[in-house]
Scaffold this active site. Structure first.
Site, mmCIF file in Angstrom:
data_model
loop_
_atom_site.group_PDB
_atom_site.id
_atom_site.type_symbol
_atom_site.label_atom_id
_atom_site.label_comp_id
_atom_site.label_asym_id
_atom_site.label_seq_id
_atom_site.Cartn_x
_atom_site.Cartn_y
_atom_site.Cartn_z
ATOM 1 N N TYR A 158 0.861 -1.183 0.000
ATOM 2 C CA TYR A 158 0.000 0.000 0.000
ATOM 3 C C TYR A 158 0.892 1.226 0.000
ATOM 4 O O TYR A 158 1.826 1.331 0.798
ATOM 5 C CB TYR A 158 -0.904 0.003 1.236
ATOM 6 N N ASP A 251 9.218 2.649 0.242
ATOM 7 C CA ASP A 251 8.130 3.278 0.981
ATOM 8 C C ASP A 251 8.257 2.832 2.434
ATOM 9 O O ASP A 251 7.844 1.745 2.816
ATOM 10 C CB ASP A 251 6.780 2.865 0.397
ATOM 11 N N LYS A 279 3.739 8.540 9.262
ATOM 12 C CA LYS A 279 3.443 7.895 10.540
ATOM 13 C C LYS A 279 4.416 8.305 11.667
ATOM 14 O O LYS A 279 4.271 9.391 12.184
ATOM 15 C CB LYS A 279 3.315 6.391 10.332
HETATM 16 C C1 LIG Z 1 -0.066 4.419 5.707
HETATM 17 C C2 LIG Z 1 0.788 4.201 4.523
HETATM 18 C C3 LIG Z 1 0.824 5.123 3.460
HETATM 19 C C4 LIG Z 1 -0.112 6.290 3.384
HETATM 20 O O1 LIG Z 1 0.071 7.202 4.413
HETATM 21 P P1 LIG Z 1 -1.135 8.194 4.803
HETATM 22 O O2 LIG Z 1 -0.537 9.086 5.820
HETATM 23 O O3 LIG Z 1 -2.235 7.332 5.309
HETATM 24 O O4 LIG Z 1 -1.522 8.917 3.567
HETATM 25 C C5 LIG Z 1 1.746 4.926 2.461
HETATM 26 N N1 LIG Z 1 2.583 3.865 2.478
HETATM 27 C C6 LIG Z 1 2.567 2.949 3.460
HETATM 28 C C7 LIG Z 1 3.545 1.826 3.445
HETATM 29 C C8 LIG Z 1 1.655 3.076 4.506
HETATM 30 O O5 LIG Z 1 1.606 2.137 5.453
#
Ligand SMILES: *Cc1c(COP(=O)(O)O)cnc(C)c1O
Length: 441
Positions: A158, A251, A279
């Protein structure tokens, strides 16, 4: 059956306040599906969400005064636990000075220096307000830098909800019907928007060609349950990207500053060209960041021709919270996180085994996943989906919730033990899991 405990001592039980059900009903009228992010709804586990009144350390209290040991922790945004006094103080004093200016502030410099200082090879970073913005902008930058269109991502990873990345996405997206291949995951995303997105199975090194601008990967996948990279996978991606002149993007929105002090890249000793964070680095406030080598980052406006901007980017409250959190994440903190995760995973695995419930409980550093079913833990989305298809998670989730343990209400999420989770919380969790597992048939 024991239910979540009501905390009378704290005096915060809102006897006269609205109940969870009342708030849900009100929310459902003015907020689509009653939530501001789909994964918070109880769609895939059934029932309706509890509304949080407050959190402290490892726990949250709902509006009815019930307390839970919280493993959601804002999907990893809280690594110290809720309402850490030093973070609260930092945000308070920042707020007193004004919360946003539209002019640069020292806090942005401090957070950027901290991020670059901890991540070898990341020379510059730009701050944004979410992980979604970070990945979306990093991809635009990669395309601008390489002059190529194609992006490669992995099924079940994701990367936020920007259009071109909503194909084969994990987390809440995967709870619906998952399109593998390269059809959009969502209505409203055009075929054109994902036409240059290639979705491939995780943990298998693809052969790339010179149309590829960037390969995006979660270096430890944490949005399809927890799936660690197999030996050679990240190394293989690095080599393949080098061979065809594509950029490699890690990511690290979940893994960044959680897997270790410098994130997964430092932990695995593999240097991508671009990093995305979110995060943890916002300390519970909205922050994301993307960074890389200076020669790549210099293509961003105002220096270069790749446009990217944000009214609240580098927000003073958020940078104060983020810098405070990072300052507390030393080697001892990571040891403690890993230790807690290890104990938790061991305890859960034993609870399932004792009850004869087939399950795998993998860890990756401080992250813990649960896959029902037997055999080796999944290495890709197909394996994760097969485990989810057993349909065991909702029962486990509700059994735990009834006993005062809050897990994420989705089968593709992981557990986020924080620094505030200690032996007592782990013991409470494992004891609950023993009871729940014993009732699962
Ligand atoms: C949560 C997440 C995102 C998106 O971050 P948001 O702050 O929710 O937009 C992107 N990449 C990864 C791996 C994530 O876990």
């Amino acid at each position: 059956m024991k239910t979540g405990t009501t905390d009378r001592a704290s005096g915060t039980q809102s006897v006269d306040g609205p109940t969870n059900a009342e708030l849900y009903e009100r929310a459902a009228k003015c907020i689509p599906g009653a939530v501001n992010s789909p994964v918070r709804a109880f769609r895939s586990v059934g029932g309706t969400p509890y509304f949080v009144q407050r959190g402290e350390g490892a726990r949250v209290w709902d509006v009815e005064g019930r307390s839970y040991v919280d493993y959601v922790q804002s999907y990893g945004a809280s690594i110290l636990g809720h309402a850490h006094p030093q973070v609260v103080a930092a945000v308070e004093s920042a707020a007193r000075l004004g919360s946003t200016f539209g002019a640069p502030t020292e806090g942005e410099v401090v957070l950027a220096e901290t991020l670059c200082g901890r991540v070898p090879g990341m020379e510059q970073v730009r701050l944004v307000s979410s992980g979604t913005e970070a990945t979306m902008s990093a991809i635009r930058l990669a395309r601008g830098f390489t002059g190529r269109d194609r992006i490669v991502k992995f099924e079940g990873n994701y990367h936020g909800h920007s259009d071109s990345l909503l194909a084969g996405a994990g987390s809440g997206v995967a709870e619906g019907s998952l399109s593998s291949s390269t059809a959009p995951d969502s209505a409203g995303v055009t075929r054109g928007a994902v036409a240059d997105t290639t979705v491939l199975p995780y943990n298998s090194v693809p052969t790339l060609d010179e149309t590829v601008a960037v390969v995006c990967v979660e270096p430890v996948a944490a949005n399809m349950g927890l799936v660690a990279p197999l030996p050679g996978f990240l190394e293989g991606l690095r080599a393949e990207c080098d061979r065809v002149g594509a950029l490699l993007l890690f990511d690290e929105v979940i893994t960044g500053f959680r897997i270790g002090a410098g994130g997964a890249a430092r932990e695995f000793g593999i240097q991508p060209d671009l990093w995305c964070f979110g995060k943890v680095i916002g300390g519970g406030l909205p922050v994301g960041a993307f960074g890389g080598r200076a020669d790549v980052m210099s293509h961003l406006s105002p220096q270069g021709d790749v446009y990217q901007a944000g009214t609240l980017s580098g927000n003073p409250l958020a940078t104060a919270a983020g810098a405070t959190v990072l300052s507390l994440l030393d080697a001892a903190a990571y040891d403690r996180l890993r230790h807690t995760a290890g104990d938790l995973a061991e305890g859960l695995a034993d609870a399932f085994a004792s009850a004869g419930v087939p399950a795998r409980v993998p860890t990756a550093g401080p992250l813990v996943g649960i896959f029902f079913g037997s055999g080796e833990p999944p290495v890709d989305f197909a394996g994760a989906a097969a485990s989810v298809a057993l349909g065991r998670y909702p029962r486990f989730f509700h059994g735990m919730l009834e006993r005062g343990i809050a897990l994420a209400p989705g089968p593709y999420e992981v557990m986020f033990p924080s620094l505030a989770h200690g032996e007592a919380e782990v013991a409470e969790t494992v004891a609950a899991a023993r009871e729940v597992a014993a009732e699962m048939d």
